[in-house]
Design a protein around this motif. Structure first.
Motif, PDB file in Angstrom:
ATOM      1  N   UNK A 283     -35.611 -65.190  -6.273  1.00 32.25           N
ATOM      2  CA  UNK A 283     -34.220 -65.272  -6.713  1.00 32.25           C
ATOM      3  C   UNK A 283     -33.322 -65.815  -5.602  1.00 32.25           C
ATOM      4  N   UNK A 284     -33.530 -65.345  -4.397  1.00 26.78           N
ATOM      5  CA  UNK A 284     -32.731 -65.824  -3.271  1.00 26.78           C
ATOM      6  C   UNK A 284     -32.964 -67.317  -3.039  1.00 26.78           C
ATOM      7  N   UNK A 285     -34.236 -67.739  -3.100  1.00 21.79           N
ATOM      8  CA  UNK A 285     -34.541 -69.153  -2.903  1.00 21.79           C
ATOM      9  C   UNK A 285     -33.929 -69.995  -4.011  1.00 21.79           C
ATOM     10  N   UNK A 286     -33.949 -69.484  -5.220  1.00 19.02           N
ATOM     11  CA  UNK A 286     -33.343 -70.177  -6.346  1.00 19.02           C
ATOM     12  C   UNK A 286     -31.854 -70.397  -6.108  1.00 19.02           C
ATOM     13  N   UNK A 287     -31.167 -69.357  -5.664  1.00 14.94           N
ATOM     14  CA  UNK A 287     -29.732 -69.460  -5.409  1.00 14.94           C
ATOM     15  C   UNK A 287     -29.434 -70.425  -4.264  1.00 14.94           C
ATOM     16  N   UNK A 288     -30.284 -70.413  -3.239  1.00 19.64           N
ATOM     17  CA  UNK A 288     -30.054 -71.271  -2.071  1.00 19.64           C
ATOM     18  C   UNK A 288     -30.318 -72.749  -2.366  1.00 19.64           C
ATOM     19  N   UNK A 289     -31.270 -73.026  -3.256  1.00 19.44           N
ATOM     20  CA  UNK A 289     -31.657 -74.409  -3.531  1.00 19.44           C
ATOM     21  C   UNK A 289     -31.001 -74.994  -4.766  1.00 19.44           C
ATOM     22  N   UNK A 290     -30.557 -74.133  -5.671  1.00 18.17           N
ATOM     23  CA  UNK A 290     -30.027 -74.609  -6.937  1.00 18.17           C
ATOM     24  C   UNK A 290     -31.115 -74.921  -7.955  1.00 18.17           C
ATOM     25  N   UNK A 291     -32.349 -74.567  -7.632  1.00 17.35           N
ATOM     26  CA  UNK A 291     -33.475 -74.764  -8.554  1.00 17.35           C
ATOM     27  C   UNK A 291     -33.541 -73.545  -9.465  1.00 17.35           C
ATOM     28  N   UNK A 292     -33.774 -73.788 -10.753  1.00 12.50           N
ATOM     29  CA  UNK A 292     -33.813 -72.677 -11.709  1.00 12.50           C
ATOM     30  C   UNK A 292     -34.827 -71.608 -11.281  1.00 12.50           C
ATOM     31  N   UNK A 293     -34.464 -70.343 -11.490  1.00 10.76           N
ATOM     32  CA  UNK A 293     -35.320 -69.224 -11.101  1.00 10.76           C
ATOM     33  C   UNK A 293     -36.715 -69.308 -11.725  1.00 10.76           C
ATOM     34  N   UNK A 294     -36.852 -69.583 -13.040  1.00 11.04           N
ATOM     35  CA  UNK A 294     -38.210 -69.670 -13.607  1.00 11.04           C
ATOM     36  C   UNK A 294     -39.068 -70.749 -12.940  1.00 11.04           C
ATOM     37  N   UNK A 295     -38.437 -71.836 -12.537  1.00 11.50           N
ATOM     38  CA  UNK A 295     -39.167 -72.908 -11.852  1.00 11.50           C
ATOM     39  C   UNK A 295     -39.671 -72.422 -10.501  1.00 11.50           C
ATOM     40  N   UNK A 296     -38.801 -71.771  -9.745  1.00 13.72           N
ATOM     41  CA  UNK A 296     -39.189 -71.220  -8.446  1.00 13.72           C
ATOM     42  C   UNK A 296     -40.293 -70.189  -8.620  1.00 13.72           C
ATOM     43  N   UNK A 297     -40.148 -69.307  -9.597  1.00 14.53           N
ATOM     44  CA  UNK A 297     -41.144 -68.262  -9.823  1.00 14.53           C
ATOM     45  C   UNK A 297     -42.511 -68.864 -10.144  1.00 14.53           C
ATOM     46  N   UNK A 298     -42.542 -69.892 -10.976  1.00 10.86           N
ATOM     47  CA  UNK A 298     -43.806 -70.570 -11.282  1.00 10.86           C
ATOM     48  C   UNK A 298     -44.402 -71.207 -10.030  1.00 10.86           C
ATOM     49  N   UNK A 299     -43.560 -71.740  -9.172  1.00  7.93           N
ATOM     50  CA  UNK A 299     -44.046 -72.346  -7.932  1.00  7.93           C
ATOM     51  C   UNK A 299     -44.597 -71.272  -6.992  1.00  7.93           C
ATOM     52  N   UNK A 300     -43.926 -70.144  -6.912  1.00  2.00           N
ATOM     53  CA  UNK A 300     -44.383 -69.055  -6.050  1.00  2.00           C
ATOM     54  C   UNK A 300     -45.734 -68.520  -6.528  1.00  2.00           C
ATOM     55  N   UNK A 301     -45.889 -68.415  -7.844  1.00  4.85           N
ATOM     56  CA  UNK A 301     -47.130 -67.882  -8.417  1.00  4.85           C
ATOM     57  C   UNK A 301     -48.200 -68.962  -8.617  1.00  4.85           C
ATOM     58  N   UNK A 302     -47.893 -70.188  -8.209  1.00  2.00           N
ATOM     59  CA  UNK A 302     -48.798 -71.330  -8.371  1.00  2.00           C
ATOM     60  C   UNK A 302     -49.219 -71.530  -9.817  1.00  2.00           C
ATOM     61  N   UNK A 303     -48.267 -71.395 -10.724  1.00  2.97           N
ATOM     62  CA  UNK A 303     -48.515 -71.635 -12.143  1.00  2.97           C
ATOM     63  C   UNK A 303     -48.008 -73.006 -12.578  1.00  2.97           C
ATOM     64  N   UNK A 304     -47.282 -73.684 -11.703  1.00  2.00           N
ATOM     65  CA  UNK A 304     -46.747 -75.008 -12.026  1.00  2.00           C
ATOM     66  C   UNK A 304     -47.874 -76.027 -12.090  1.00  2.00           C
ATOM     67  N   UNK A 305     -47.813 -76.898 -13.078  1.00  2.00           N
ATOM     68  CA  UNK A 305     -48.797 -77.974 -13.200  1.00  2.00           C
ATOM     69  C   UNK A 305     -48.419 -79.147 -12.305  1.00  2.00           C
ATOM     70  N   UNK A 306     -47.124 -79.302 -12.041  1.00  2.00           N
ATOM     71  CA  UNK A 306     -46.642 -80.399 -11.201  1.00  2.00           C
ATOM     72  C   UNK A 306     -45.394 -79.938 -10.461  1.00  2.00           C
ATOM     73  N   UNK A 307     -45.199 -80.490  -9.286  1.00  2.00           N
ATOM     74  CA  UNK A 307     -44.013 -80.180  -8.487  1.00  2.00           C
ATOM     75  C   UNK A 307     -43.213 -81.460  -8.336  1.00  2.00           C
ATOM     76  N   UNK A 308     -41.940 -81.383  -8.631  1.00  2.00           N
ATOM     77  CA  UNK A 308     -41.123 -82.584  -8.479  1.00  2.00           C
ATOM     78  C   UNK A 308     -40.829 -82.789  -6.985  1.00  2.00           C
TER      79      UNK A 308
END
Length: 70
Positions: free
Chosen positions: A18-43
């Motif tokens: 949540x803190x990283x989301x607020x600092x970067x402006x990236x949506x929280x669900x996107x950050x959470x998927x990246x943290x959990x390595x559930x993202x299929x692609x990273x922009x």
């Protein structure tokens, strides 16, 4: 397989998704998927924002290669 080391980085810096989301402006669900390595692609834009926010200069600090056999 490539994976993000974002979970370890955030833990070491005593931060959460949540803190990283607020600092970067990236949506929280996107950050959470990246943290959990559930993202299929990273922009590239999101990786750049994260690296700038966390003062990471080497992409190797953020991304690692893990053999699928491991």
């Amino acid at each position: 397989m490539l994976r993000l080391k974002l979970d370890k980085i955030l833990y070491d810096r005593r931060m959460n998704a949540n803190q990283l989301s607020e600092m970067t402006g990236i949506r929280y669900p996107t950050i959470l998927d990246m943290v959990k390595n559930k993202s299929k692609a990273w922009s590239p834009e999101n990786l750049n924002k994260i690296m700038e926010t966390l003062n990471i200069e080497d992409v190797g600090e953020l991304i690692e290669y893990v053999s699928e056999d491991a």
